[in-house]
Design a protein around this motif. Structure first.
Motif, PDB file in Angstrom:
ATOM      1  N   CYS A  92       0.838  -1.193   0.000  1.00  0.00           N
ATOM      2  CA  CYS A  92       0.000   0.000   0.000  1.00  0.00           C
ATOM      3  C   CYS A  92       0.878   1.250   0.000  1.00  0.00           C
ATOM      4  CB  CYS A  92      -0.942   0.002   1.202  1.00  0.00           C
ATOM      5  SG  CYS A  92      -0.134   0.197   2.800  1.00  0.00           S
ATOM      6  N   PRO A  93       0.404   2.345  -0.587  1.00  0.00           N
ATOM      7  CA  PRO A  93       1.217   3.565  -0.682  1.00  0.00           C
ATOM      8  C   PRO A  93       1.757   4.065   0.657  1.00  0.00           C
ATOM      9  CG  PRO A  93      -0.687   3.735  -2.107  1.00  0.00           C
ATOM     10  CD  PRO A  93      -0.873   2.478  -1.307  1.00  0.00           C
ATOM     11  N   ARG A  94       0.955   3.961   1.710  1.00  0.00           N
ATOM     12  CA  ARG A  94       1.412   4.435   3.020  1.00  0.00           C
ATOM     13  C   ARG A  94       2.672   3.717   3.453  1.00  0.00           C
ATOM     14  NH1 ARG A  94       1.179   2.471   8.128  1.00  0.00           N
ATOM     15  NH2 ARG A  94       1.170   4.018   9.833  1.00  0.00           N
ATOM     16  N   ASN A  95       2.674   2.399   3.366  1.00  0.00           N
ATOM     17  CA  ASN A  95       3.839   1.631   3.805  1.00  0.00           C
ATOM     18  C   ASN A  95       5.054   1.904   2.934  1.00  0.00           C
ATOM     19  OD1 ASN A  95       1.969   0.609   5.553  1.00  0.00           O
ATOM     20  ND2 ASN A  95       2.471  -1.534   5.202  1.00  0.00           N
ATOM     21  N   VAL A  96       4.845   2.008   1.631  1.00  0.00           N
ATOM     22  CA  VAL A  96       5.970   2.221   0.718  1.00  0.00           C
ATOM     23  C   VAL A  96       6.606   3.586   0.964  1.00  0.00           C
ATOM     24  CG1 VAL A  96       6.658   2.400  -1.700  1.00  0.00           C
ATOM     25  CG2 VAL A  96       4.973   0.694  -1.008  1.00  0.00           C
ATOM     26  N   LEU A  97       5.785   4.614   1.030  1.00  0.00           N
ATOM     27  CA  LEU A  97       6.312   5.971   1.187  1.00  0.00           C
ATOM     28  C   LEU A  97       6.983   6.164   2.548  1.00  0.00           C
ATOM     29  CD1 LEU A  97       3.349   7.958  -0.405  1.00  0.00           C
ATOM     30  CD2 LEU A  97       5.603   7.546  -1.407  1.00  0.00           C
ATOM     31  N   LEU A  98       6.293   5.760   3.616  1.00  0.00           N
ATOM     32  CA  LEU A  98       6.849   5.964   4.954  1.00  0.00           C
ATOM     33  C   LEU A  98       8.102   5.118   5.181  1.00  0.00           C
ATOM     34  CD1 LEU A  98       3.686   6.155   7.262  1.00  0.00           C
ATOM     35  CD2 LEU A  98       5.138   8.022   6.452  1.00  0.00           C
ATOM     36  N   SER A  99       8.069   3.871   4.786  1.00  0.00           N
ATOM     37  CA  SER A  99       9.205   2.989   5.072  1.00  0.00           C
ATOM     38  C   SER A  99      10.463   3.442   4.356  1.00  0.00           C
ATOM     39  CB  SER A  99       8.859   1.549   4.682  1.00  0.00           C
ATOM     40  OG  SER A  99       8.585   1.462   3.294  1.00  0.00           O
ATOM     41  N   HIS A 100      10.360   3.757   3.074  1.00  0.00           N
ATOM     42  CA  HIS A 100      11.539   4.203   2.338  1.00  0.00           C
ATOM     43  C   HIS A 100      12.067   5.532   2.873  1.00  0.00           C
ATOM     44  CE1 HIS A 100      12.381   1.295  -0.764  1.00  0.00           C
ATOM     45  NE2 HIS A 100      11.108   1.229  -1.112  1.00  0.00           N
ATOM     46  N   SER A 101      11.172   6.485   3.099  1.00  0.00           N
ATOM     47  CA  SER A 101      11.599   7.806   3.567  1.00  0.00           C
ATOM     48  C   SER A 101      12.258   7.721   4.937  1.00  0.00           C
ATOM     49  CB  SER A 101      10.401   8.755   3.610  1.00  0.00           C
ATOM     50  OG  SER A 101       9.810   8.884   2.334  1.00  0.00           O
ATOM     51  N   LEU A 102      11.619   7.012   5.863  1.00  0.00           N
ATOM     52  CA  LEU A 102      12.181   6.914   7.206  1.00  0.00           C
ATOM     53  C   LEU A 102      13.461   6.087   7.228  1.00  0.00           C
ATOM     54  CD1 LEU A 102       8.856   6.356   9.193  1.00  0.00           C
ATOM     55  CD2 LEU A 102      10.231   8.452   9.064  1.00  0.00           C
ATOM     56  N   SER A 103      13.544   5.068   6.390  1.00  0.00           N
ATOM     57  CA  SER A 103      14.745   4.234   6.369  1.00  0.00           C
ATOM     58  C   SER A 103      15.946   5.005   5.858  1.00  0.00           C
ATOM     59  CB  SER A 103      14.513   2.995   5.498  1.00  0.00           C
ATOM     60  OG  SER A 103      13.554   2.145   6.079  1.00  0.00           O
ATOM     61  N   VAL A 104      15.757   5.779   4.795  1.00  0.00           N
ATOM     62  CA  VAL A 104      16.900   6.534   4.272  1.00  0.00           C
ATOM     63  C   VAL A 104      17.318   7.625   5.254  1.00  0.00           C
ATOM     64  CG1 VAL A 104      15.633   8.306   2.990  1.00  0.00           C
ATOM     65  CG2 VAL A 104      17.825   7.478   2.131  1.00  0.00           C
ATOM     66  N   LEU A 105      16.358   8.195   5.974  1.00  0.00           N
ATOM     67  CA  LEU A 105      16.710   9.191   6.991  1.00  0.00           C
ATOM     68  C   LEU A 105      17.444   8.535   8.156  1.00  0.00           C
ATOM     69  CD1 LEU A 105      13.484  11.404   7.050  1.00  0.00           C
ATOM     70  CD2 LEU A 105      15.703  11.919   5.999  1.00  0.00           C
ATOM     71  N   CYS A 106      17.057   7.316   8.523  1.00  0.00           N
ATOM     72  CA  CYS A 106      17.779   6.585   9.573  1.00  0.00           C
ATOM     73  C   CYS A 106      19.219   6.328   9.151  1.00  0.00           C
ATOM     74  CB  CYS A 106      17.073   5.262   9.874  1.00  0.00           C
ATOM     75  SG  CYS A 106      15.542   5.405  10.811  1.00  0.00           S
ATOM     76  N   GLY A 107      19.397   5.890   7.914  1.00  0.00           N
ATOM     77  CA  GLY A 107      20.744   5.613   7.432  1.00  0.00           C
ATOM     78  C   GLY A 107      21.612   6.848   7.402  1.00  0.00           C
ATOM     79  N   VAL A 108      21.067   7.952   6.896  1.00  0.00           N
ATOM     80  CA  VAL A 108      21.833   9.201   6.833  1.00  0.00           C
ATOM     81  C   VAL A 108      22.141   9.712   8.232  1.00  0.00           C
ATOM     82  CG1 VAL A 108      21.747  11.623   6.122  1.00  0.00           C
ATOM     83  CG2 VAL A 108      20.941   9.834   4.574  1.00  0.00           C
ATOM     84  N   GLY A 109      21.155   9.654   9.127  1.00  0.00           N
ATOM     85  CA  GLY A 109      21.368  10.144  10.488  1.00  0.00           C
ATOM     86  C   GLY A 109      22.440   9.361  11.227  1.00  0.00           C
ATOM     87  N   ILE A 110      22.419   8.044  11.105  1.00  0.00           N
ATOM     88  CA  ILE A 110      23.421   7.227  11.795  1.00  0.00           C
ATOM     89  C   ILE A 110      24.791   7.427  11.173  1.00  0.00           C
ATOM     90  CG2 ILE A 110      24.129   4.837  12.214  1.00  0.00           C
ATOM     91  CD1 ILE A 110      21.206   4.168  12.655  1.00  0.00           C
ATOM     92  N   LEU A 111      24.857   7.557   9.852  1.00  0.00           N
ATOM     93  CA  LEU A 111      26.143   7.822   9.214  1.00  0.00           C
ATOM     94  C   LEU A 111      26.727   9.147   9.680  1.00  0.00           C
ATOM     95  CD1 LEU A 111      28.283   7.052   7.111  1.00  0.00           C
ATOM     96  CD2 LEU A 111      26.886   8.252   5.405  1.00  0.00           C
ATOM     97  N   ARG A 112      25.882  10.175   9.797  1.00  0.00           N
ATOM     98  CA  ARG A 112      26.363  11.479  10.279  1.00  0.00           C
ATOM     99  C   ARG A 112      26.811  11.376  11.736  1.00  0.00           C
ATOM    100  NH1 ARG A 112      26.936  12.224   5.879  1.00  0.00           N
ATOM    101  NH2 ARG A 112      25.923  13.714   4.441  1.00  0.00           N
ATOM    102  N   ALA A 113      26.101  10.595  12.532  1.00  0.00           N
ATOM    103  CA  ALA A 113      26.497  10.436  13.930  1.00  0.00           C
ATOM    104  C   ALA A 113      27.860   9.753  14.040  1.00  0.00           C
ATOM    105  CB  ALA A 113      25.430   9.637  14.677  1.00  0.00           C
TER     106      ALA A 113
END
Length: 243
Positions: A92-113
């Motif tokens: 469903c669009p909700r799962n696709v949009l939220l999961s990808h967006s939040l996952s890439v932000l998690c990856g970027v945030g942890i890399l910056r940390a």
């Protein structure tokens, strides 16, 4: 006797050209073809392949037009899920949009940390650099999975989004914006292909559990009703009760 005046009822919408045109093309929708064909696997394969390839071509043209990176490895598996099991909750669009967006932000945030600590920079010792780089990848994967489970927006291919971000392939704002735009465009393609060409009640946001249960293979439910892991779990429970 006076002749009675009978009024002719106006022609209904079913007699119009537009209705006949829509009815003609509706016969070729996936939903209608699956009801009449004896080769369901072949029809599904052609639909999934053509829809996925067309969507990736559209992403390529969009990336060329706006000069933003739109093609990322996780989008390939996402296209497969969106078109192979479109009625499943994970498509469903909700799962696709939220999961990808939040996952890439998690990856970027942890890399910056990790870079902020100084241990993940190239100036650190090779051993420390490799250790912290591996830690950022593992932590980003765990964080993305935890976020998806906590917000109930599970979409398995999104876990790879956290990995490519933690490895530095999606790091600057232009790449992040391009990635999110690509996910939005892919989801819009899924809405068009599944609803218009497929004739399926593909959700515009959340999946309807009642529809998920009634669409079988298109919702990721095996035709036999249970899959390998369900059968294995049932066997283990039966053995425990018998012992």
């Amino acid at each position: 006797m006076r002749a009675r005046n009978f009024r002719v009822a106006p022609a209904g919408p079913q007699s119009g050209r537009l209705f006949r045109l829509v009815a003609f093309f509706a016969r070729f929708q996936l939903r209608m073809v699956l009801r009449t064909t004896a080769h369901m696997g072949l029809v599904l394969g052609l639909f999934v392949g053509s829809a996925a390839v067309t969507s990736l071509v559209i992403l390529t043209l969009g990336a060329y037009a706006v000069r933003l990176p739109f093609l990322f490895p996780p989008l390939g598996p996402s296209a497969f899920v969106l078109f192979h099991t479109p009625m499943s909750d994970r498509a469903c669009p909700r799962n696709v949009l939220l999961s990808h967006s939040l996952s890439v932000l998690c990856g970027v945030g942890i890399l910056r940390a990790v870079e902020w600590t100084g241990l993940g920079s190239v100036s650190a010792s090779p051993e420390a650099f490799r250790t912290m780089w591996l830690a950022s990848v593992v932590l980003s994967l765990g964080a993305s999975v935890a976020v998806m489970l906590a917000l109930d927006c599970v979409h398995p291919p999104a876990a790879a989004s956290a990995l490519i971000a933690a490895m530095g392939y999606v790091s600057n704002p232009a790449q992040i914006i391009g990635f999110i735009c690509a996910v939005v465009l892919l989801t819009a393609n899924a809405v068009f292909f599944n609803r218009v060409l497929g004739g399926l009640p593909y959700p515009l946001w959340r999946a309807d559990p009642r529809l998920v249960r009634s669409y079988g293979v298109l919702a990721g439910i095996p035709s036999a009703g249970t899959g390998y892991w369900q059968e294995l779990a049932a066997t283990m429970i039966t053995e425990r009760r018998g012992s």
